[in-house]
Write a protein that holds these residues in place. Structure first.
Motif, PDB file in Angstrom:
ATOM      1  N   ILE A  23       0.832  -1.281  -0.054  1.00 60.27           N
ATOM      2  CA  ILE A  23       0.040   0.002   0.135  1.00 60.27           C
ATOM      3  C   ILE A  23       0.681   1.840   0.334  1.00 60.27           C
ATOM      4  CG2 ILE A  23      -1.792   1.495   1.686  1.00 60.27           C
ATOM      5  CD1 ILE A  23      -2.610  -0.972   2.494  1.00 60.27           C
ATOM      6  N   LYS A  31      -2.916   7.940   0.889  1.00 54.56           N
ATOM      7  CA  LYS A  31      -2.982   6.804   0.547  1.00 54.56           C
ATOM      8  C   LYS A  31      -4.093   6.503  -0.296  1.00 54.56           C
ATOM      9  CE  LYS A  31       0.005   5.437   4.304  1.00 54.56           C
ATOM     10  NZ  LYS A  31       0.664   3.891   3.624  1.00 54.56           N
ATOM     11  N   MET A  33      -6.732   4.999  -0.352  1.00 57.18           N
ATOM     12  CA  MET A  33      -8.054   5.073   0.985  1.00 57.18           C
ATOM     13  C   MET A  33      -9.670   3.887   0.271  1.00 57.18           C
ATOM     14  SD  MET A  33      -6.400   5.680   3.252  1.00 57.18           S
ATOM     15  CE  MET A  33      -7.835   5.453   4.907  1.00 57.18           C
ATOM     16  N   VAL A  36      -8.654   0.974   0.211  1.00 62.15           N
ATOM     17  CA  VAL A  36      -8.879  -0.243   1.313  1.00 62.15           C
ATOM     18  C   VAL A  36      -9.847  -0.130   2.113  1.00 62.15           C
ATOM     19  CG1 VAL A  36      -8.225   1.307   3.902  1.00 62.15           C
ATOM     20  CG2 VAL A  36      -6.352   0.842   2.216  1.00 62.15           C
ATOM     21  N   ARG A  37     -11.004   1.380   1.796  1.00 64.51           N
ATOM     22  CA  ARG A  37     -12.420   0.938   2.058  1.00 64.51           C
ATOM     23  C   ARG A  37     -12.821  -0.115   1.015  1.00 64.51           C
ATOM     24  NH1 ARG A  37     -11.492   6.655   2.325  1.00 64.51           N
ATOM     25  NH2 ARG A  37     -11.953   7.139   0.567  1.00 64.51           N
ATOM     26  N   LEU A  39     -11.558  -2.847   0.390  1.00 63.48           N
ATOM     27  CA  LEU A  39     -11.007  -4.506   0.887  1.00 63.48           C
ATOM     28  C   LEU A  39     -11.642  -4.759   1.738  1.00 63.48           C
ATOM     29  CD1 LEU A  39      -7.026  -4.515   0.236  1.00 63.48           C
ATOM     30  CD2 LEU A  39      -8.939  -5.800   0.144  1.00 63.48           C
ATOM     31  N   VAL A  49       0.272  -7.113   4.580  1.00 65.86           N
ATOM     32  CA  VAL A  49       0.536  -6.151   4.212  1.00 65.86           C
ATOM     33  C   VAL A  49       1.847  -5.484   4.286  1.00 65.86           C
ATOM     34  CG1 VAL A  49      -0.305  -3.782   4.253  1.00 65.86           C
ATOM     35  CG2 VAL A  49      -1.589  -5.634   5.276  1.00 65.86           C
ATOM     36  N   SER A  51       3.850  -1.649   4.694  1.00 65.44           N
ATOM     37  CA  SER A  51       3.308  -0.205   4.408  1.00 65.44           C
ATOM     38  C   SER A  51       4.404   0.754   4.654  1.00 65.44           C
ATOM     39  CB  SER A  51       1.846  -0.264   4.562  1.00 65.44           C
ATOM     40  OG  SER A  51       1.552   1.229   4.610  1.00 65.44           O
ATOM     41  N   GLY A  53       2.881   2.453   7.109  1.00 62.99           N
ATOM     42  CA  GLY A  53       0.946   2.637   6.977  1.00 62.99           C
ATOM     43  C   GLY A  53       0.949   4.127   7.999  1.00 62.99           C
ATOM     44  N   ASP A  56      -4.347   3.285   6.834  1.00 63.50           N
ATOM     45  CA  ASP A  56      -4.723   2.328   5.842  1.00 63.50           C
ATOM     46  C   ASP A  56      -3.990   0.933   7.523  1.00 63.50           C
ATOM     47  OD1 ASP A  56      -1.793   3.175   5.825  1.00 63.50           O
ATOM     48  OD2 ASP A  56      -1.531   1.466   4.149  1.00 63.50           O
ATOM     49  N   LEU A  60      -6.838  -1.833   7.671  1.00 62.20           N
ATOM     50  CA  LEU A  60      -6.912  -3.506   7.784  1.00 62.20           C
ATOM     51  C   LEU A  60      -6.883  -4.212   9.025  1.00 62.20           C
ATOM     52  CD1 LEU A  60      -5.286  -2.844   4.351  1.00 62.20           C
ATOM     53  CD2 LEU A  60      -7.903  -3.575   4.845  1.00 62.20           C
ATOM     54  N   LYS A  65      -7.999  -8.152   9.044  1.00 58.10           N
ATOM     55  CA  LYS A  65      -7.754  -8.650   7.203  1.00 58.10           C
ATOM     56  C   LYS A  65      -6.092  -8.985   7.303  1.00 58.10           C
ATOM     57  CE  LYS A  65     -12.113  -7.523   5.282  1.00 58.10           C
ATOM     58  NZ  LYS A  65     -12.699  -8.449   4.820  1.00 58.10           N
TER      59      LYS A  65
END
Length: 290
Positions: A23, A31, A33, A36-37, A39, A49, A51, A53, A56, A60, A65
Motif C-alpha cells: 500500500i 494513501k 484509501m 482500503v475501504r 477491501l 501488508v 506499508s 503505514g 490504511d 485493515l 484482514k
C-alpha cells in the motif's frame, strides 16, 4: 495503447486471502484509501501488508484482514500513532516485521530490481537486528565492511493513489514527494492505480513537468478514476488532509462503542455513501459551530 480503466470493485475482487499487498503513500499522505475501504467490504483475510503505514493499516487491522505487517512505521502524521494499529500490536494480534525506513526502502529496491537482497548500512548497531532474527549480515568482497543483507520485499499486488493518470496507466504525481510508490509498483506482480482524474495522454504534462511522470504503463495493471480517493489523507495539491475527520477517526478508534458508530456511519456503505457521510459530518460540525 490498451485501455486499462477498471471499476474499483473489479480491481479489489482480484485480491485473495493470503496474498501480500503493498500500500503506497506515507503515513497519512496520499494513501489509496478508496482501495482500503473497498477491501473492508470483502471477506478477504490473512493478508500480509507492506506499508509505510497510516490509517490504511489501522482500518485493515481493525477489520481482521491482516495476518502479517511489514512496515517502517504506522502514523497519522499530525497525530503520532494510529490507535487501531497500536491496540492490535499491544494485544499481540499481528506477526510483525518492523524495519527502519532505510532498511524498508532497501527491501523495496531489491524487490523492484528482482534481486534476492540488497546490502545496506541502515540498521547496523541498532535494535532492529535483534528484533528481526531472520536478518543476516554480509561481508563486502572489496573491503572489511559489513552490511545488513535486507531480503527483497515482493508483493502479489500493489495499490497506489496518484493525482493524474491516462487510460493506459501512465501515472503522474503532482505533490511534493512520490513516497516510493514507483518501487511498490516495480516490486509487485500486479499494480492497481487509483487517480483523482484520468486525462488524455497528451494532457499529462499540462499540470506538471516530465519529472512528475512516476510510472510507465508497463508497470500498471489497471487504473481507476476515484475523485477524493485518498481521503482523509492528503493528496496535494488537489486537497490536504481532512484534519477534522482524522481527529474524529482517531477519537472514535479509542472507544469500542464509538468505533461501532463510526463504522456504521462511514464504512457500512459503498464509496459514494462514504463521501456523502463525510459531507454530512462536516455540515453538522459547521452547524454546531455557528
Amino acid at each position: 495503447m490498451p485501455d486499462k480503466r477498471l471499476e474499483l470493485s473489479d480491481a479489489v475482487a482480484s485480491i485473495k486471502s493470503g496474498m501480500t499487498i503493498g500500500i503506497g503513500g506515507w503515513g497519512s499522505r496520499r494513501k489509496p484509501m478508496a482501495f482500503v475501504r473497498e477491501l473492508l467490504r470483502t471477506d478477504v483475510k490473512d493478508l500480509t501488508v507492506v506499508s509505510l503505514g497510516g490509517p490504511d493499516v489501522g482500518l485493515l487491522v481493525a477489520a481482521g484482514k491482516v495476518k502479517k505487517l511489514i512496515y517502517g512505521f504506522v502514523t497519522l502524521d499530525s497525530i503520532p500513532l494510529d490507535p487501531l494499529f497500536t491496540a492490535a500490536r499491544e494485544r499481540g494480534e499481528l506477526e510483525l516485521q518492523e524495519y527502519d525506513e532505510g532498511m524498508f526502502v532497501t527491501g523495496l529496491r531489491a524487490g523492484a530490481a528482482r534481486l534476492s537482497f540488497l546490502p545496506t548500512l541502515a540498521g547496523i548497531g541498532s535494535d532492529v537486528l535483534p528484533a528481526n532474527k531472520h536478518l543476516k549480515t554480509v561481508k563486502s568482497p572489496y573491503s572489511d565492511d559489513e552490511y545488513v543483507a535486507v531480503p527483497a520485499i515482493r508483493m502479489d499486488v500493489a495499490l497506489i493513489h496518484v493525482n493524474r493518470a491516462d487510460a493506459a496507466g501512465n501515472v503522474q504525481f503532482l505533490g511534493p514527494d512520490p513516497y516510493f510508490d514507483d518501487l511498490y509498483a516495480m516490486a509487485a506482480d500486479r499494480t492497481f492505480v487509483s487517480t483523482e482524474k484520468i486525462v488524455p495522454t497528451e494532457n499529462l504534462l499540462d499540470e506538471g513537468s516530465y519529472h512528475t511522470l512516476m510510472l510507465s504503463r508497463m508497470y500498471v495493471t489497471g487504473v481507476i478514476e476515484t475523485p477524493r480517493g485518498a481521503h482523509f489523507t492528503t493528496c496535494e495539491p488537489d486537497y490536504g488532509r481532512d484534519e477534522v475527520f482524522q481527529k474524529h477517526y482517531a477519537a472514535s478508534a479509542k472507544d469500542p462503542a464509538a468505533w461501532d458508530a463510526f463504522t456504521a456511519e462511514f464504512l457500512a456503505g459503498d464509496e459514494a455513501a462514504f463521501h456523502a457521510a463525510v459531507e454530512r459530518f462536516h455540515a453538522e460540525k459547521e452547524k454546531a459551530n455557528v
